[in-house]
Design an enzyme around this catalytic site. Structure first.
Site, PDB file in Angstrom:
ATOM      1  N   HIS A  92      -8.435   0.515   8.960  1.00  0.00           N
ATOM      2  CA  HIS A  92      -7.577  -0.221   8.045  1.00  0.00           C
ATOM      3  C   HIS A  92      -8.198  -1.584   7.734  1.00  0.00           C
ATOM      4  O   HIS A  92      -8.891  -2.165   8.570  1.00  0.00           O
ATOM      5  CB  HIS A  92      -6.195  -0.399   8.684  1.00  0.00           C
ATOM      6  CG  HIS A  92      -5.179  -0.997   7.770  1.00  0.00           C
ATOM      7  ND1 HIS A  92      -4.838  -0.443   6.557  1.00  0.00           N
ATOM      8  CD2 HIS A  92      -4.425  -2.130   7.882  1.00  0.00           C
ATOM      9  CE1 HIS A  92      -3.915  -1.193   5.973  1.00  0.00           C
ATOM     10  NE2 HIS A  92      -3.664  -2.222   6.752  1.00  0.00           N
ATOM     11  N   CYS A 103      -6.443   1.035   1.379  1.00  0.00           N
ATOM     12  CA  CYS A 103      -6.383  -0.313   1.951  1.00  0.00           C
ATOM     13  C   CYS A 103      -7.599  -1.154   1.575  1.00  0.00           C
ATOM     14  O   CYS A 103      -7.502  -2.377   1.457  1.00  0.00           O
ATOM     15  CB  CYS A 103      -6.208  -0.269   3.458  1.00  0.00           C
ATOM     16  SG  CYS A 103      -7.468   0.677   4.328  1.00  0.00           S
ATOM     17  N   GLN A 161       0.845  -1.190   0.000  1.00  0.00           N
ATOM     18  CA  GLN A 161       0.000   0.000   0.000  1.00  0.00           C
ATOM     19  C   GLN A 161       0.876   1.235   0.000  1.00  0.00           C
ATOM     20  O   GLN A 161       1.578   1.522   0.967  1.00  0.00           O
ATOM     21  CB  GLN A 161      -0.922   0.026   1.226  1.00  0.00           C
ATOM     22  CG  GLN A 161      -1.802   1.266   1.264  1.00  0.00           C
ATOM     23  CD  GLN A 161      -2.669   1.340   2.500  1.00  0.00           C
ATOM     24  OE1 GLN A 161      -2.893   0.334   3.171  1.00  0.00           O
ATOM     25  NE2 GLN A 161      -3.169   2.525   2.811  1.00  0.00           N
ATOM     26  N   ASP A 206      -1.593  -7.614   4.599  1.00  0.00           N
ATOM     27  CA  ASP A 206      -1.705  -6.233   5.056  1.00  0.00           C
ATOM     28  C   ASP A 206      -0.746  -5.401   4.222  1.00  0.00           C
ATOM     29  O   ASP A 206       0.476  -5.555   4.326  1.00  0.00           O
ATOM     30  CB  ASP A 206      -1.355  -6.166   6.549  1.00  0.00           C
ATOM     31  CG  ASP A 206      -1.427  -4.757   7.121  1.00  0.00           C
ATOM     32  OD1 ASP A 206      -1.556  -3.793   6.337  1.00  0.00           O
ATOM     33  OD2 ASP A 206      -1.350  -4.617   8.354  1.00  0.00           O
TER      34      ASP A 206
END
Length: 204
Positions: A143, A87, A81, A158
């Site tokens: 997130h 996200c 990211q 992530d």
């Protein structure tokens, strides 16, 4: 353990899937809770779980202790990211990209084209490719992460870390229970925090 209805909802994600040319055989559904009894309400086949949670000092401290993920070749499609507040898009890409064998795509699908173009790129180069379509985003303190099953391993994806985070072994049948267990850990670390929400990508 009930989950709050927040900025993650299946209708929004499924409209995005339609727009990006993903076939309708798999769609997102609400996850109303993370306990085994609550998970029984989900369709039988689920291949990804997306969790929305608040970014807090406790989470950031835990992430530092945990490490930055596996930047090596895990066989998992991973995207860094680099765009603020992207996200949700990245979580969706992680869910779809790592389940391409199950999903179908419309002819001329923009998402399939992106995945094909970036298939052999590094996580950083995939991020640069995504930057060409940079969304306009405001400031948020939430997130998304995605959980997937890749070759019998449960991974947490992530985009804020360097690579996939291995969370133990799993199976097609046990995936949603195993992913939910990790999600419960997020909630247990945030005593008194209720701003969590989740959806699962399931066979429709």
């Amino acid at each position: 353990m009930e989950l709050a209805a927040m900025e993650i909802n299946p209708e929004m994600l499924n409209k995005m899937m339609d727009k990006l040319g993903v076939g309708k055989t798999w769609r997102f559904v609400d996850v109303l809770g993370l306990e085994a009894e609550q998970l029984k309400t989900l369709p039988k086949e689920c291949c990804a779980l997306m969790l929305l949670f608040p970014l807090t000092p406790q989470h950031e401290s835990f992430r530092k202790q945990q490490g930055g993920g596996d930047a090596g070749d895990t066989g998992v499609y991973f995207l860094k990211q680099t765009i603020d507040n992207s996200c949700g898009t990245i979580a969706l890409l992680h869910a779809v990209a790592n389940n391409q064998g199950k999903l179908t795509f419309d002819s001329g699908s923009d998402l399939k084209a992106f995945l094909d173009e970036t298939a052999n790129m590094s996580a950083d180069d995939r991020a640069k490719h995504l930057e060409k379509n940079q969304p306009d985003a405001g400031e948020v303190n939430f997130h998304f992460v995605t959980f997937i099953n890749a070759n019998g391993q449960l991974y947490e994806l992530d985009g804020r870390v360097n690579g996939p985070l291995k969370q133990g072994v799993t199976s097609v049948e046990g995936f949603i229970l195993d992913a939910a267990k990790v999600c419960r850990g997020f909630m247990e670390r945030e005593q008194g925090e209720v701003r969590f929400s989740a959806v699962a990508l399931c066979h429709s």
